[in-house]
Design a protein around this motif. Structure first.
Motif, PDB file in Angstrom:
ATOM      1  N   LYS A   2       0.826  -1.121   0.126  1.00 21.53           N
ATOM      2  CA  LYS A   2       0.171   0.153   0.119  1.00 21.53           C
ATOM      3  C   LYS A   2       0.734   1.154   0.180  1.00 21.53           C
ATOM      4  O   LYS A   2       1.672   1.459   0.765  1.00 21.53           O
ATOM      5  N   ALA A   4       0.917   5.482  -0.540  1.00 16.40           N
ATOM      6  CA  ALA A   4      -0.097   6.587  -0.303  1.00 16.40           C
ATOM      7  C   ALA A   4       0.646   8.090  -0.402  1.00 16.40           C
ATOM      8  O   ALA A   4       1.867   8.065  -0.292  1.00 16.40           O
ATOM      9  N   THR A   5       0.047   8.958  -0.632  1.00 17.40           N
ATOM     10  CA  THR A   5       0.305  10.398  -0.742  1.00 17.40           C
ATOM     11  C   THR A   5      -0.575  11.335   0.046  1.00 17.40           C
ATOM     12  O   THR A   5      -1.880  10.861   0.107  1.00 17.40           O
ATOM     13  N   TYR A   6      -0.109  12.091   0.552  1.00 15.25           N
ATOM     14  CA  TYR A   6      -0.687  13.263   1.682  1.00 15.25           C
ATOM     15  C   TYR A   6       0.133  14.271   1.714  1.00 15.25           C
ATOM     16  O   TYR A   6       1.002  14.583   2.145  1.00 15.25           O
ATOM     17  N   PRO A  27      -0.239   2.397   5.767  1.00 17.82           N
ATOM     18  CA  PRO A  27       0.331   2.337   4.469  1.00 17.82           C
ATOM     19  C   PRO A  27       1.914   1.901   4.688  1.00 17.82           C
ATOM     20  O   PRO A  27       2.518   1.996   5.590  1.00 17.82           O
ATOM     21  N   VAL A  30       4.542   6.116   2.172  1.00 22.15           N
ATOM     22  CA  VAL A  30       4.011   7.466   2.229  1.00 22.15           C
ATOM     23  C   VAL A  30       4.683   8.470   1.830  1.00 22.15           C
ATOM     24  O   VAL A  30       5.996   8.682   1.957  1.00 22.15           O
ATOM     25  N   GLY A 233      -7.166   1.293  -5.244  1.00 25.19           N
ATOM     26  CA  GLY A 233      -6.866   2.446  -4.780  1.00 25.19           C
ATOM     27  C   GLY A 233      -8.066   3.297  -4.333  1.00 25.19           C
ATOM     28  O   GLY A 233      -9.251   2.974  -4.720  1.00 25.19           O
ATOM     29  N   TRP A 252      -4.322   6.495  -1.948  1.00 24.70           N
ATOM     30  CA  TRP A 252      -3.562   5.578  -1.740  1.00 24.70           C
ATOM     31  C   TRP A 252      -3.905   4.495  -2.834  1.00 24.70           C
ATOM     32  O   TRP A 252      -4.953   4.451  -3.470  1.00 24.70           O
ATOM     33  N   LYS A 254      -2.904   0.272  -4.283  1.00 30.02           N
ATOM     34  CA  LYS A 254      -2.269  -0.945  -3.546  1.00 30.02           C
ATOM     35  C   LYS A 254      -1.828  -1.720  -4.810  1.00 30.02           C
ATOM     36  O   LYS A 254      -2.485  -1.764  -6.006  1.00 30.02           O
TER      37      LYS A 254
END
Length: 257
Positions: A2, A4-6, A27, A30, A233, A252, A254
Protein backbone atom coordinates in the motif's frame (compact mmCIF):
# COMPACT_ATOMS: atom_id res chain seq x y z
CA UNK A 1 1.90 -3.16 -0.93
CA UNK A 2 0.00 0.00 0.00
CA UNK A 3 1.50 3.30 -1.18
CA UNK A 4 0.01 6.64 -0.17
CA UNK A 5 0.43 10.34 -0.77
CA UNK A 6 -0.67 13.11 1.58
CA UNK A 7 -0.19 16.87 1.37
CA UNK A 8 -0.16 17.54 5.10
CA UNK A 9 -0.12 21.35 4.85
CA UNK A 10 2.29 21.66 7.79
CA UNK A 11 3.77 18.48 9.22
CA UNK A 12 4.25 19.76 12.78
CA UNK A 13 0.98 21.63 13.15
CA UNK A 14 -0.97 18.64 11.82
CA UNK A 15 1.19 15.90 13.34
CA UNK A 16 -1.66 14.45 15.46
CA UNK A 17 -3.77 14.07 12.31
CA UNK A 18 -0.91 12.46 10.40
CA UNK A 19 -0.14 10.00 13.20
CA UNK A 20 -3.82 9.11 13.62
CA UNK A 21 -4.12 8.41 9.91
CA UNK A 22 -0.90 6.37 9.81
CA UNK A 23 -2.19 4.16 12.60
CA UNK A 24 -5.58 3.76 10.95
CA UNK A 25 -4.48 3.26 7.34
CA UNK A 26 -1.12 1.50 7.91
CA UNK A 27 0.40 2.30 4.49
CA UNK A 28 3.75 0.71 3.62
CA UNK A 29 5.12 3.79 1.83
CA UNK A 30 3.95 7.38 2.27
CA UNK A 31 4.87 10.50 0.32
CA UNK A 32 4.27 13.79 2.14
CA UNK A 33 4.16 17.29 0.70
CA UNK A 34 4.06 20.81 2.11
CA UNK A 35 6.00 20.00 5.27
CA UNK A 36 6.46 23.73 5.90
CA UNK A 37 9.36 22.90 8.22
CA UNK A 38 13.12 23.41 7.97
CA UNK A 39 15.32 20.34 7.74
CA UNK A 40 16.07 20.20 11.49
CA UNK A 41 12.42 20.58 12.53
CA UNK A 42 11.01 17.47 10.87
CA UNK A 43 9.34 15.31 13.58
CA UNK A 44 11.57 12.30 12.98
CA UNK A 45 11.17 10.77 16.45
CA UNK A 46 7.38 10.84 16.30
CA UNK A 47 7.46 9.27 12.84
CA UNK A 48 9.92 6.62 14.01
CA UNK A 49 7.79 5.89 17.07
CA UNK A 50 4.84 5.34 14.72
CA UNK A 51 6.85 2.60 13.01
CA UNK A 52 8.24 4.47 10.02
CA UNK A 53 11.66 5.37 8.68
CA UNK A 54 11.87 8.69 6.87
CA UNK A 55 13.90 10.82 4.52
CA UNK A 56 12.93 14.42 3.88
CA UNK A 57 13.94 17.70 2.27
CA UNK A 58 12.66 20.60 4.34
CA UNK A 59 12.31 24.31 3.84
CA UNK A 60 11.38 27.02 6.32
CA UNK A 61 7.69 28.03 6.12
CA UNK A 62 7.13 26.67 2.62
CA UNK A 63 7.20 23.52 0.51
CA UNK A 64 9.06 20.44 1.80
CA UNK A 65 8.69 16.78 0.83
CA UNK A 66 9.27 13.47 2.62
CA UNK A 67 9.09 9.74 2.02
CA UNK A 68 8.17 7.34 4.85
CA UNK A 69 8.60 3.59 4.85
CA UNK A 70 7.30 0.89 7.17
CA UNK A 71 9.58 -2.15 7.63
CA UNK A 72 11.66 -1.33 4.55
CA UNK A 73 14.91 0.53 4.02
CA UNK A 74 14.92 3.83 2.14
CA UNK A 75 17.87 4.65 -0.10
CA UNK A 76 17.77 8.30 -1.17
CA UNK A 77 18.66 8.86 -4.83
CA UNK A 78 18.34 12.65 -4.99
CA UNK A 79 16.41 15.54 -3.49
CA UNK A 80 16.99 17.83 -6.45
CA UNK A 81 14.99 17.92 -9.67
CA UNK A 82 17.68 18.48 -12.34
CA UNK A 83 17.57 21.35 -14.77
CA UNK A 84 17.80 24.56 -12.72
CA UNK A 85 20.65 25.03 -10.25
CA UNK A 86 19.12 28.32 -9.07
CA UNK A 87 15.90 26.66 -7.90
CA UNK A 88 16.14 26.36 -4.11
CA UNK A 89 12.58 25.17 -3.49
CA UNK A 90 12.22 21.85 -1.64
CA UNK A 91 9.77 20.19 -4.00
CA UNK A 92 11.26 16.85 -5.05
CA UNK A 93 12.77 13.78 -3.44
CA UNK A 94 13.52 10.42 -5.01
CA UNK A 95 14.32 7.12 -3.32
CA UNK A 96 14.64 3.39 -3.86
CA UNK A 97 12.40 1.27 -1.60
CA UNK A 98 12.04 -2.49 -1.97
CA UNK A 99 13.03 -2.41 -5.63
CA UNK A 100 10.75 0.52 -6.56
CA UNK A 101 11.85 4.06 -7.37
CA UNK A 102 9.53 6.48 -5.58
CA UNK A 103 9.63 10.10 -6.78
CA UNK A 104 7.71 12.32 -4.37
CA UNK A 105 6.91 15.77 -5.71
CA UNK A 106 5.11 18.99 -4.89
CA UNK A 107 4.60 20.85 -8.14
CA UNK A 108 4.32 24.66 -8.05
CA UNK A 109 0.85 26.19 -7.83
CA UNK A 110 1.45 28.78 -10.56
CA UNK A 111 -1.01 31.47 -9.48
CA UNK A 112 -1.57 34.27 -10.16
CA UNK A 113 -1.66 33.47 -13.84
CA UNK A 114 -0.46 34.56 -16.26
CA UNK A 115 2.80 35.76 -14.77
CA UNK A 116 6.18 34.66 -13.40
CA UNK A 117 4.70 31.98 -11.12
CA UNK A 118 2.95 30.29 -14.03
CA UNK A 119 6.17 30.46 -16.06
CA UNK A 120 8.04 28.82 -13.17
CA UNK A 121 5.40 26.09 -12.98
CA UNK A 122 5.64 25.30 -16.69
CA UNK A 123 9.45 25.22 -16.54
CA UNK A 124 9.22 22.90 -13.52
CA UNK A 125 6.86 20.67 -15.49
CA UNK A 126 9.40 20.57 -18.32
CA UNK A 127 12.17 19.58 -15.93
CA UNK A 128 9.92 16.87 -14.51
CA UNK A 129 9.18 15.62 -18.03
CA UNK A 130 12.90 15.37 -18.75
CA UNK A 131 13.48 13.46 -15.51
CA UNK A 132 10.45 11.19 -16.00
CA UNK A 133 11.65 10.25 -19.49
CA UNK A 134 14.97 9.15 -17.98
CA UNK A 135 13.22 7.19 -15.23
CA UNK A 136 11.21 5.29 -17.83
CA UNK A 137 14.43 3.91 -19.28
CA UNK A 138 15.19 2.10 -16.03
CA UNK A 139 14.49 -1.59 -15.59
CA UNK A 140 13.32 -0.70 -12.07
CA UNK A 141 9.59 0.12 -11.65
CA UNK A 142 8.92 3.79 -10.91
CA UNK A 143 6.08 5.76 -9.33
CA UNK A 144 5.76 9.54 -9.68
CA UNK A 145 3.53 10.57 -6.79
CA UNK A 146 2.40 13.70 -5.01
CA UNK A 147 0.60 17.00 -5.37
CA UNK A 148 0.82 17.91 -9.06
CA UNK A 149 -1.38 21.01 -8.67
CA UNK A 150 -3.26 20.17 -11.85
CA UNK A 151 -6.77 18.91 -12.56
CA UNK A 152 -6.27 16.90 -15.76
CA UNK A 153 -9.89 16.90 -16.98
CA UNK A 154 -13.25 18.49 -16.26
CA UNK A 155 -14.18 15.38 -14.30
CA UNK A 156 -11.45 16.32 -11.80
CA UNK A 157 -12.86 19.67 -10.71
CA UNK A 158 -16.12 20.93 -9.27
CA UNK A 159 -17.68 23.47 -11.67
CA UNK A 160 -14.80 23.51 -14.17
CA UNK A 161 -16.11 26.63 -15.88
CA UNK A 162 -14.98 28.63 -12.84
CA UNK A 163 -11.39 27.44 -13.18
CA UNK A 164 -10.63 28.20 -16.82
CA UNK A 165 -8.03 30.88 -16.06
CA UNK A 166 -6.59 29.27 -12.92
CA UNK A 167 -3.03 27.91 -13.07
CA UNK A 168 -4.28 24.51 -11.90
CA UNK A 169 -6.56 24.15 -14.91
CA UNK A 170 -5.22 26.33 -17.70
CA UNK A 171 -4.83 24.49 -21.03
CA UNK A 172 -1.04 24.76 -21.09
CA UNK A 173 -0.79 23.23 -17.59
CA UNK A 174 -3.07 20.33 -18.43
CA UNK A 175 -1.13 19.83 -21.67
CA UNK A 176 2.11 19.64 -19.67
CA UNK A 177 0.58 16.92 -17.48
CA UNK A 178 -0.57 14.89 -20.47
CA UNK A 179 2.79 15.32 -22.16
CA UNK A 180 4.25 13.34 -19.27
CA UNK A 181 1.44 10.78 -19.41
CA UNK A 182 2.13 10.29 -23.11
CA UNK A 183 5.67 9.12 -22.33
CA UNK A 184 4.12 5.88 -21.08
CA UNK A 185 2.85 6.63 -17.57
CA UNK A 186 -0.47 5.41 -16.13
CA UNK A 187 -2.69 7.69 -14.03
CA UNK A 188 -3.53 5.09 -11.37
CA UNK A 189 -6.66 6.56 -9.80
CA UNK A 190 -8.26 7.53 -13.12
CA UNK A 191 -7.46 4.08 -14.50
CA UNK A 192 -9.24 2.46 -11.57
CA UNK A 193 -12.19 4.87 -11.76
CA UNK A 194 -12.46 6.11 -15.35
CA UNK A 195 -15.81 7.86 -14.98
CA UNK A 196 -16.14 8.59 -11.27
CA UNK A 197 -16.00 12.03 -9.67
CA UNK A 198 -13.05 11.81 -7.26
CA UNK A 199 -11.52 14.70 -5.37
CA UNK A 200 -8.42 14.91 -3.17
CA UNK A 201 -8.57 18.58 -2.09
CA UNK A 202 -11.29 20.79 -0.65
CA UNK A 203 -10.68 24.46 0.15
CA UNK A 204 -11.20 25.69 3.71
CA UNK A 205 -13.56 28.36 2.44
CA UNK A 206 -17.24 28.31 1.43
CA UNK A 207 -17.91 24.94 3.08
CA UNK A 208 -16.19 23.25 0.16
CA UNK A 209 -15.75 19.91 1.95
CA UNK A 210 -19.36 19.62 3.11
CA UNK A 211 -20.55 20.53 -0.41
CA UNK A 212 -17.99 18.19 -2.00
CA UNK A 213 -16.75 21.11 -4.09
CA UNK A 214 -13.31 19.69 -4.60
CA UNK A 215 -10.38 19.10 -6.94
CA UNK A 216 -8.34 16.03 -7.89
CA UNK A 217 -4.76 17.28 -7.84
CA UNK A 218 -2.89 14.49 -6.00
CA UNK A 219 -1.80 11.79 -8.44
CA UNK A 220 0.06 8.51 -8.90
CA UNK A 221 1.77 8.01 -12.25
CA UNK A 222 2.98 4.44 -12.73
CA UNK A 223 5.66 3.14 -15.08
CA UNK A 224 4.64 0.18 -17.28
CA UNK A 225 6.37 -2.41 -15.07
CA UNK A 226 4.25 -1.50 -12.06
CA UNK A 227 1.06 -0.35 -13.80
CA UNK A 228 0.19 -3.95 -14.61
CA UNK A 229 0.41 -4.75 -10.88
CA UNK A 230 -2.10 -2.07 -9.85
CA UNK A 231 -4.69 -3.71 -7.62
CA UNK A 232 -6.86 -1.00 -6.05
CA UNK A 233 -6.87 2.55 -4.74
CA UNK A 234 -8.97 5.21 -3.06
CA UNK A 235 -9.06 8.57 -1.31
CA UNK A 236 -9.43 8.59 2.47
CA UNK A 237 -11.96 11.38 2.16
CA UNK A 238 -13.10 11.17 5.78
CA UNK A 239 -9.69 12.36 7.00
CA UNK A 240 -10.39 15.79 5.48
CA UNK A 241 -13.27 16.07 7.97
CA UNK A 242 -11.11 15.53 11.04
CA UNK A 243 -10.44 18.49 13.33
CA UNK A 244 -7.44 20.58 12.26
CA UNK A 245 -6.96 18.46 9.15
CA UNK A 246 -5.14 19.45 5.97
CA UNK A 247 -7.19 20.75 3.05
CA UNK A 248 -6.02 17.61 1.20
CA UNK A 249 -7.03 14.03 1.97
CA UNK A 250 -4.65 11.07 1.78
CA UNK A 251 -4.74 9.06 -1.45
CA UNK A 252 -3.50 5.49 -1.74
CA UNK A 253 -3.07 2.61 -4.14
CA UNK A 254 -2.29 -1.06 -3.64
CA UNK A 255 -0.01 -3.00 -5.94
CA UNK A 256 0.62 -6.70 -6.17
CA UNK A 257 4.20 -7.65 -5.36
Amino acid sequence: MKIATYNVNGVNGRLPVLLRWLEEAAPDIVCLQELKAPQDKFPEKAINDAGYKAIWHGQKQWNGVAILSRNMNIEEITHILPGDESDMHSRYIEALIDGIVIACLYLPNGNPAPGPKLEYKLKWFQRLAERSAILLTLKTPVILVGDFNVMPTELDVYKPERWIDDALFRPEVREAFFNIISQGWTDAIRTLYPNKVIYTFWDYFRNAYSRNAGLRIDHFLLSPQIAKKLHSGAVDTHVRGWEKSSDHAPVWIKIDK
